[in-house]
Design a protein around this motif. Structure first.
Motif, PDB file in Angstrom:
ATOM      1  N   HIS A   1       0.241   3.820  -4.538  1.00 37.39           N
ATOM      2  CA  HIS A   1       0.603   4.073  -5.938  1.00 37.39           C
ATOM      3  C   HIS A   1       2.081   4.466  -5.968  1.00 37.39           C
ATOM      4  O   HIS A   1       2.454   5.588  -6.309  1.00 37.39           O
ATOM      5  CB  HIS A   1      -0.282   5.158  -6.546  1.00 37.39           C
ATOM      6  CG  HIS A   1      -0.348   5.065  -8.037  1.00 37.39           C
ATOM      7  ND1 HIS A   1      -1.113   4.124  -8.687  1.00 37.39           N
ATOM      8  CD2 HIS A   1       0.305   5.735  -9.004  1.00 37.39           C
ATOM      9  CE1 HIS A   1      -0.958   4.254  -9.984  1.00 37.39           C
ATOM     10  NE2 HIS A   1      -0.086   5.219 -10.202  1.00 37.39           N
ATOM     11  N   SER A   2       2.904   3.499  -5.589  1.00 37.87           N
ATOM     12  CA  SER A   2       4.356   3.680  -5.523  1.00 37.87           C
ATOM     13  C   SER A   2       5.064   2.681  -6.415  1.00 37.87           C
ATOM     14  O   SER A   2       5.921   3.044  -7.217  1.00 37.87           O
ATOM     15  CB  SER A   2       4.850   3.517  -4.079  1.00 37.87           C
ATOM     16  OG  SER A   2       4.213   4.418  -3.215  1.00 37.87           O
ATOM     17  N   GLY A   3       4.740   1.412  -6.248  1.00 38.14           N
ATOM     18  CA  GLY A   3       5.213   0.414  -7.187  1.00 38.14           C
ATOM     19  C   GLY A   3       6.368  -0.431  -6.733  1.00 38.14           C
ATOM     20  O   GLY A   3       6.918  -0.275  -5.634  1.00 38.14           O
ATOM     21  N   LEU A   4       6.747  -1.346  -7.620  1.00 37.50           N
ATOM     22  CA  LEU A   4       7.783  -2.342  -7.360  1.00 37.50           C
ATOM     23  C   LEU A   4       8.824  -2.294  -8.464  1.00 37.50           C
ATOM     24  O   LEU A   4       8.544  -1.913  -9.596  1.00 37.50           O
ATOM     25  CB  LEU A   4       7.160  -3.743  -7.314  1.00 37.50           C
ATOM     26  CG  LEU A   4       6.085  -3.975  -6.257  1.00 37.50           C
ATOM     27  CD1 LEU A   4       5.324  -5.258  -6.545  1.00 37.50           C
ATOM     28  CD2 LEU A   4       6.706  -4.011  -4.864  1.00 37.50           C
TER      29      LEU A   4
ATOM     30  N   ILE B   1      -1.464  -3.018  -1.258  1.00 36.65           N
ATOM     31  CA  ILE B   1      -1.989  -3.207  -2.609  1.00 36.65           C
ATOM     32  C   ILE B   1      -1.235  -2.204  -3.474  1.00 36.65           C
ATOM     33  O   ILE B   1      -1.446  -1.003  -3.389  1.00 36.65           O
ATOM     34  CB  ILE B   1      -3.504  -2.956  -2.690  1.00 36.65           C
ATOM     35  CG1 ILE B   1      -4.260  -3.742  -1.597  1.00 36.65           C
ATOM     36  CG2 ILE B   1      -4.019  -3.285  -4.083  1.00 36.65           C
ATOM     37  CD1 ILE B   1      -4.209  -5.236  -1.756  1.00 36.65           C
ATOM     38  N   SER B   2      -0.333  -2.705  -4.298  1.00 39.66           N
ATOM     39  CA  SER B   2       0.620  -1.854  -5.009  1.00 39.66           C
ATOM     40  C   SER B   2       0.124  -1.493  -6.402  1.00 39.66           C
ATOM     41  O   SER B   2      -0.637  -2.235  -7.027  1.00 39.66           O
ATOM     42  CB  SER B   2       1.968  -2.587  -5.106  1.00 39.66           C
ATOM     43  OG  SER B   2       2.918  -1.842  -5.835  1.00 39.66           O
ATOM     44  N   GLY B   3       0.568  -0.342  -6.886  1.00 34.72           N
ATOM     45  CA  GLY B   3       0.251   0.090  -8.239  1.00 34.72           C
ATOM     46  C   GLY B   3       1.365   0.931  -8.816  1.00 34.72           C
ATOM     47  O   GLY B   3       2.450   1.046  -8.233  1.00 34.72           O
TER      48      GLY B   3
ATOM     49  N   ASP C   1       7.611  -0.001  -2.744  1.00 33.68           N
ATOM     50  CA  ASP C   1       6.692  -0.632  -1.794  1.00 33.68           C
ATOM     51  C   ASP C   1       7.388  -1.661  -0.914  1.00 33.68           C
ATOM     52  O   ASP C   1       6.971  -1.890   0.229  1.00 33.68           O
ATOM     53  CB  ASP C   1       5.510  -1.254  -2.535  1.00 33.68           C
ATOM     54  CG  ASP C   1       4.474  -0.201  -2.908  1.00 33.68           C
ATOM     55  OD1 ASP C   1       4.320   0.759  -2.135  1.00 33.68           O
ATOM     56  OD2 ASP C   1       3.844  -0.319  -3.967  1.00 33.68           O
ATOM     57  N   GLU C   2       8.447  -2.283  -1.405  1.00 35.23           N
ATOM     58  CA  GLU C   2       9.240  -3.158  -0.542  1.00 35.23           C
ATOM     59  C   GLU C   2       9.980  -2.340   0.506  1.00 35.23           C
ATOM     60  O   GLU C   2      10.080  -2.739   1.678  1.00 35.23           O
ATOM     61  CB  GLU C   2      10.226  -3.968  -1.383  1.00 35.23           C
ATOM     62  CG  GLU C   2       9.566  -4.999  -2.286  1.00 35.23           C
ATOM     63  CD  GLU C   2      10.581  -5.863  -3.015  1.00 35.23           C
ATOM     64  OE1 GLU C   2      11.140  -6.773  -2.388  1.00 35.23           O
ATOM     65  OE2 GLU C   2      10.808  -5.611  -4.228  1.00 35.23           O
ATOM     66  N   ILE C   3      10.495  -1.187   0.095  1.00 32.24           N
ATOM     67  CA  ILE C   3      11.160  -0.286   1.043  1.00 32.24           C
ATOM     68  C   ILE C   3      10.166   0.192   2.095  1.00 32.24           C
ATOM     69  O   ILE C   3      10.471   0.228   3.297  1.00 32.24           O
ATOM     70  CB  ILE C   3      11.777   0.909   0.293  1.00 32.24           C
ATOM     71  CG1 ILE C   3      12.899   0.436  -0.632  1.00 32.24           C
ATOM     72  CG2 ILE C   3      12.292   1.959   1.269  1.00 32.24           C
ATOM     73  CD1 ILE C   3      13.382   1.490  -1.609  1.00 32.24           C
ATOM     74  N   LEU C   4       8.962   0.540   1.643  1.00 32.35           N
ATOM     75  CA  LEU C   4       7.926   0.996   2.574  1.00 32.35           C
ATOM     76  C   LEU C   4       7.616  -0.069   3.620  1.00 32.35           C
ATOM     77  O   LEU C   4       7.503   0.230   4.820  1.00 32.35           O
ATOM     78  CB  LEU C   4       6.667   1.360   1.793  1.00 32.35           C
ATOM     79  CG  LEU C   4       5.467   1.834   2.605  1.00 32.35           C
ATOM     80  CD1 LEU C   4       5.750   3.203   3.201  1.00 32.35           C
ATOM     81  CD2 LEU C   4       4.214   1.882   1.737  1.00 32.35           C
ATOM     82  N   ALA C   5       7.489  -1.302   3.180  1.00 32.81           N
ATOM     83  CA  ALA C   5       7.180  -2.388   4.117  1.00 32.81           C
ATOM     84  C   ALA C   5       8.282  -2.549   5.155  1.00 32.81           C
ATOM     85  O   ALA C   5       7.991  -2.837   6.333  1.00 32.81           O
ATOM     86  CB  ALA C   5       6.984  -3.689   3.342  1.00 32.81           C
ATOM     87  N   ARG C   6       9.525  -2.386   4.741  1.00 35.54           N
ATOM     88  CA  ARG C   6      10.640  -2.528   5.685  1.00 35.54           C
ATOM     89  C   ARG C   6      10.722  -1.349   6.656  1.00 35.54           C
ATOM     90  O   ARG C   6      11.050  -1.516   7.832  1.00 35.54           O
ATOM     91  CB  ARG C   6      11.959  -2.658   4.927  1.00 35.54           C
ATOM     92  CG  ARG C   6      12.123  -3.964   4.165  1.00 35.54           C
ATOM     93  CD  ARG C   6      13.571  -4.177   3.758  1.00 35.54           C
ATOM     94  NE  ARG C   6      14.048  -3.132   2.861  1.00 35.54           N
ATOM     95  CZ  ARG C   6      13.994  -3.204   1.522  1.00 35.54           C
ATOM     96  NH1 ARG C   6      13.470  -4.278   0.947  1.00 35.54           N
ATOM     97  NH2 ARG C   6      14.454  -2.215   0.779  1.00 35.54           N
ATOM     98  N   GLU C   7      10.417  -0.144   6.150  1.00 40.62           N
ATOM     99  CA  GLU C   7      10.616   1.056   6.961  1.00 40.62           C
ATOM    100  C   GLU C   7       9.443   1.356   7.891  1.00 40.62           C
ATOM    101  O   GLU C   7       9.608   2.064   8.880  1.00 40.62           O
ATOM    102  CB  GLU C   7      10.856   2.270   6.058  1.00 40.62           C
ATOM    103  CG  GLU C   7      12.198   2.232   5.335  1.00 40.62           C
ATOM    104  CD  GLU C   7      12.494   3.540   4.613  1.00 40.62           C
ATOM    105  OE1 GLU C   7      11.598   4.413   4.576  1.00 40.62           O
ATOM    106  OE2 GLU C   7      13.624   3.684   4.104  1.00 40.62           O
TER     107      GLU C   7
END
Length: 647
Positions: A234-237, A261-263, A247-253
């Motif tokens: 539950h962070s978002g785009l 599964i983003s929200g 969530d893009e930052i999370l995927a990279r880090e």
């Protein structure tokens, strides 16, 4: 050490221990931000789940159930139904969630495999969330809920009941689900932006998402030996600003997350984002869409083999059992919440010839809601013999105006549809719905409040855009940030407006109303702007109000305690009071709300007079720095020219 841990995680992804799962296939049907919208919208009144081809509504949990059932029937591999949080808060159904846990009970009945907690699950405070969770457990709900970065207070006891629910395992930091020979590790996160807009979560706080994710990935990969890691985030785009897309930052880090599964951001993402080896999906909001993600394990990696975004519309028949359950829940809401007000879930409260919408501009729905707030509060606080008691202005933020009021097939506005426009909140007295506060501000502070729209909203997001009543103002978006308002008038659309002197010389106090959530943000916006927009709510004598509960509007001062004036009730009463223009026995939304009323006017200009006129210290300091830089540049140019001539 940190780099070594990352290398280990990467190695575990590339060279998994559980290679025996290769070739296995899975499907995820995913939703997010359902917000208690069990019915199709808008409007709810048009929603006909028992038939197809006869309405234009989107959503409806009965239709989602049908999609999940069809996907399961269409595939030989396992199918999981998952959700990324904010399943709560947004419709009349949530008004009885603490007593009945309607959302979690229905999600279990629909066959959801797992969900997480979003910021709106905390709208009813930690104790309220604890009541929902324990009530669901007592009702036999075993739906796994994961939340991995929740931090409980060691000093305060206000989150003890929620902490106990976590300890009992109703909410876990992670869980492992095995399907078709594949071990899937799930964990859940509250994002930074989501945590920022969860003021009622206190004293609960939330740890750094990336740090929590690294810990979860390591546990799931090394200890639990899972084949696949799925984060319910539950962070978002932010598609327009990738540098802020959490969530893009999370995927990279954080390597090692296969699927996010983003929200939270209500993003209508038609195709997945692939960030490194991570698949990111999100399905808009309110159950309007559901994503169907097909994956396969290949060489230890999770590979997407197909994706379809299903629009949840009238081409999908609603599941009869879920439809019947929702109808029963309507009856509970009417009996427990609406009947004392002389209302029912589907009762018709008014008629409209046009849509009432909200947007990043002066909006007709925003005008109606703020007018309702000002009118309703004045019913309780305005003494005609004492003009200073009158509320002259009301404000609301786009973030709390959640849904349009749409004409639909009949133009009839049901109670449930009007409530959906303004559904959120809880009072200081622990009753549902945001209460109204009335406070006094100076003229310069009124201007600072309007600068939230001109300057804070562009820096944050559209939730910070304001709607106003009793005020008409213009601003120049080309001016210096925090000093863009160029004209303010007070009054109303019927009697007219008068110019306001918002200079420091005007020390008069003006009474303003807002719901307690927005009033809280008025107080804290000073911190965000380094006190440039510091606003101090005051009482009639000009004394600072330390606790906004002291400014609550009391519906009956003759009774003990505060009888909170609820904003959503004021909206109902205001609309009920419209005249019946066509003689059909229903109030009609006035023609004046069809379009804009000129309350918020953008006047972009680079004219020097417009840029500097009536500037505050912010503008003049910036202008002074500009002159210094310009003078320095001119001086440097002269020196260079002289040297050239000497040569």
């Amino acid at each position: 050490m940190k780099h070594i841990s990352r290398l280990i995680l990467i190695a575990l992804v590339l060279f998994p221990l559980a290679a025996g799962a290769d070739g296995k296939k899975l499907t995820f049907v995913h939703t997010n931000d359902l917000h208690s919208h069990m019915l199709g919208l808008v409007p709810n009144l048009d929603y006909t789940p028992g038939a197809i081809g006869d309405d234009a509504t989107l959503g409806g949990w009965a239709r989602i159930m049908t999609v999940a059932r069809e996907v399961r029937a269409d595939r030989k591999n396992p199918v999981l139904l998952v959700d990324a949080g904010d399943f709560l808060m947004g419709s009349l159904f949530h008004m009885v969630s603490r007593e009945l846990a309607l959302e979690l009970r229905l999600m279990q009945r629909m066959g959801y495999d797992i969900t997480t907690l979003g910021n709106h699950e905390y709208d009813l405070r930690p104790a309220g969330l604890a009541r929902i969770l324990t009530r669901a457990r007592k009702a036999g709900v075993t739906l796994p809920i994961v939340s991995s970065n929740t931090i409980f207070s060691a000093e305060s006891d206000k989150d003890d009941t929620l902490e106990a629910a976590f300890r009992e395992g109703i909410v876990r930091p992670y869980t492992v689900i095995e399907r078709g020979g594949v071990r899937i590790g799930f964990f859940g996160l509250m994002g930074k932006m989501a945590a920022e807009v969860a003021p009622f979560a206190k004293p609960v706080t939330f740890g750094d998402p990336a740090e929590a994710a690294r810990k979860m990935v390591e546990i799931l990969r090394k200890k639990e030996k899972v084949d696949m890691v799925v984060c319910l985030s539950h962070s978002g785009l932010d598609l327009a600003r990738p540098s802020k897309s959490e969530d893009e930052i999370l995927a990279r880090e954080v390597p090692g997350i296969d699927i996010i599964i983003s929200g939270h951001t209500h993003t209508p993402l038609e195709k997945p984002i692939i960030a490194g080896n991570t698949i990111i999906v999100q399905a808009w909001c309110y159950g309007r869409w559901a994503g169907v993600l097909d994956v396969e394990l290949k060489d230890g990696r999770t590979v997407m083999t197909g994706y379809r975004m299903r629009v949840i519309d009238d081409t999908i028949p609603g599941d009869p059992a879920i439809t019947a359950a929702v109808e029963a829940d309507k009856g509970e809401v009417t009996r427990r919440v609406l009947a004392p007000l002389g209302l029912a879930f589907n009762s018709i409260i008014a008629h409209t010839d046009y849509d009432l919408t909200i947007g990043v501009e002066e909006s007709n729905l925003g005008n109606l809601i703020t007018d309702a707030s000002r009118w309703y509060v004045n019913r309780f606080v305005h003494d005609p013999g004492d003009p200073v008691t009158k509320v002259v202005a009301a404000i609301d933020s786009n973030g709390l105006i959640r849904e349009a009021v749409v004409r639909g097939k009949t133009g009839r506005i049901a109670v449930s549809d009007l409530f959906n426009a303004l559904p959120l909140g809880i009072g200081v007295d622990d009753t549902m719905g945001y209460p109204m506060v009335a406070m006094y501000l100076t003229a310069p502070e009124l201007k600072k409040g309007l600068e939230i729209l001109t300057s804070v909203y562009p820096l944050k997001n559209e939730d910070y855009f304001l709607q106003v009543s009793g005020i008409r103002f213009a601003y120049n978006p080309r001016r210096m940030v925090f000093d863009r308002v160029t004209k303010i008038e007070l009054g109303d659309d019927e009697a007219g407006y008068e110019p306001l002197d918002y200079s420091g010389a005007n020390r008069s106090l003006y009474r303003v109303t807002a719901n307690i959530y927005n009033a809280t943000f008025l107080k804290i916006v000073g911190d965000f702007t380094m006190n440039m927009l510091k606003i101090v709510p005051k009482d009639r004598q000009g004394n600072p109000i330390e606790n906004l509960s002291e400014a609550l509007v009391d519906a009956d001062p003759n009774r003990p305690g505060i009888q909170e004036v609820k904003q959503w009730v004021g909206l109902m009463e205001y609309v009920r009071g419209f005249p019946d223009r066509d003689g059909d026995g229903l109030p009609d939304v006035p023609e004046k709300y069809r379009g804009k009323l000129g309350r918020i006017v953008s006047e972009p200009s680079l004219d020097p007079v417009s840029l500097l006129r009536r500037g505050t210290r912010v503008t003049w300091v910036a202008f002074g720095l500009f002159l210094i830089v310009l003078g320095a540049a001119a001086g440097a140019g002269i020196l260079v020219a002289k040297r050239i001539r000497r040569k």
